[in-house]
Design a protein around this motif. Sequence first.
Motif, mmCIF file in Angstrom:
data_model
loop_
_atom_site.group_PDB
_atom_site.id
_atom_site.type_symbol
_atom_site.label_atom_id
_atom_site.label_comp_id
_atom_site.label_asym_id
_atom_site.label_seq_id
_atom_site.Cartn_x
_atom_site.Cartn_y
_atom_site.Cartn_z
ATOM 1 N N UNK A 46 0.520 -1.269 -0.249
ATOM 2 C CA UNK A 46 -0.287 -0.269 0.115
ATOM 3 C C UNK A 46 0.706 1.201 0.188
ATOM 4 N N UNK A 47 0.986 1.678 -0.521
ATOM 5 C CA UNK A 47 1.832 3.050 -0.585
ATOM 6 C C UNK A 47 0.648 4.568 -1.670
ATOM 7 N N UNK A 48 1.255 5.649 -0.155
ATOM 8 C CA UNK A 48 0.156 6.721 0.165
ATOM 9 C C UNK A 48 1.050 7.884 -1.330
ATOM 10 N N UNK A 49 0.514 8.906 -1.396
ATOM 11 C CA UNK A 49 0.738 9.376 -2.412
ATOM 12 C C UNK A 49 0.059 10.873 -1.454
ATOM 13 N N UNK A 50 0.691 11.739 -0.949
ATOM 14 C CA UNK A 50 0.321 12.572 -0.674
ATOM 15 C C UNK A 50 -0.007 14.039 -1.347
ATOM 16 N N UNK A 51 -0.767 14.886 -1.269
ATOM 17 C CA UNK A 51 -0.671 16.006 -2.562
ATOM 18 C C UNK A 51 0.110 15.737 -4.079
ATOM 19 N N UNK A 108 4.900 5.815 1.547
ATOM 20 C CA UNK A 108 4.139 7.146 1.355
ATOM 21 C C UNK A 108 5.324 7.553 0.482
ATOM 22 N N UNK A 109 4.414 8.650 -0.610
ATOM 23 C CA UNK A 109 5.465 9.083 -1.321
ATOM 24 C C UNK A 109 5.218 11.135 -0.826
ATOM 25 N N UNK A 110 5.708 11.742 -0.738
ATOM 26 C CA UNK A 110 5.109 13.025 -0.445
ATOM 27 C C UNK A 110 6.583 14.599 -1.055
ATOM 28 N N UNK A 111 5.916 14.675 -2.657
ATOM 29 C CA UNK A 111 7.189 15.734 -2.650
ATOM 30 C C UNK A 111 6.814 17.668 -2.789
ATOM 31 N N UNK A 112 7.342 18.338 -2.312
ATOM 32 C CA UNK A 112 7.013 19.756 -2.211
ATOM 33 C C UNK A 112 5.928 19.495 -2.027
ATOM 34 N N UNK A 161 2.283 4.753 8.694
ATOM 35 C CA UNK A 161 2.885 4.807 7.408
ATOM 36 C C UNK A 161 4.213 4.242 7.816
ATOM 37 N N UNK A 162 5.066 2.909 7.430
ATOM 38 C CA UNK A 162 6.019 2.595 8.139
ATOM 39 C C UNK A 162 7.339 3.330 7.658
ATOM 40 N N UNK A 163 6.643 3.210 5.915
ATOM 41 C CA UNK A 163 8.693 4.270 5.824
ATOM 42 C C UNK A 163 8.167 5.087 4.566
ATOM 43 N N UNK A 164 9.431 5.951 3.422
ATOM 44 C CA UNK A 164 8.896 6.940 2.983
ATOM 45 C C UNK A 164 10.309 7.547 2.685
ATOM 46 N N UNK A 165 9.466 8.421 1.197
ATOM 47 C CA UNK A 165 10.447 9.968 1.608
ATOM 48 C C UNK A 165 9.854 10.930 0.983
ATOM 49 N N UNK A 166 10.443 11.380 1.813
ATOM 50 C CA UNK A 166 9.150 13.189 1.537
ATOM 51 C C UNK A 166 10.981 14.592 0.877
#
Length: 256
Positions: A42-47, A93-97, A116-121
């Motif tokens: 399960x991959x969440x993207x914010x914005x 999770x992935x969230x950019x700008x 979220x367990x891990x991700x990239x901001x």
Amino acid sequence: MTKETKFTGLKKGSQDIRYVRYWEPYLEVQKYLESFIKPGDKVLEIGPGENSFPKATCYIGSAEEERKLYDNFTLCDVAQDRIPFPDKHFDFVYSRHVLEDTLNPMHAVREITRTCKKGYLEMPSTIAECWEFAESHFGDYKGFLHHRYFCWNDGQLNFMAKFPYIEKITFNKTKLAEMLKDPFNWITPFMFEDTIKYKHHEHGWNKEFMLNDANSYVKIINHAVTVSYMQGGHFKKIIQDFTEGKEIRTRHAQVE
């Protein structure tokens, strides 16, 4: 490869402005991040905006326009709302700008950590936020006009309000422009697993800086610019090694 946004032939008086901006997602970075994701995650993207992360399975954001673009989209203002999912629901999770533009990125970070367990901001670098041509065609203001926070990564994620006083600070324009020829100096990458260590640099009595003592604010910005430059080189090396199939000593974006 990274996409370039070019403004050429724009003039103000005798000034001919020819700069390259790096605003779009870096495809090399996205490929690297995809290596952390397994089938069925399960991959969440914010914005997500109009350039969504290819591996995202769920989206949240505060813009009605985004709801029209994505089927699995939930309206949520991460600056103040509870992300409407259970604890550790998402594998990545992935969230950019996004965080630099919110009213309360600290609340957002806490909710991201919870769900979220891990991700990239990813946020713009302090280098870009100090440069007069990062967004403006004619050098009318520093950085991005709508951004509220400086963000940098020195092993923890740092936030500091971008006060209007930034327009009174004189930077070495030539040096900033030279740094920003490298696309990796445009971004603050931050990867995490389980928890996000962060710090809010605050203004006020008994805090880290006071604007009536401008040197204290400038000192933190100068530190953040230096860290951003080191961070850019560190993350660039990781992405280059991954792209070339070399062994990666560390898979995280933080400077060691």
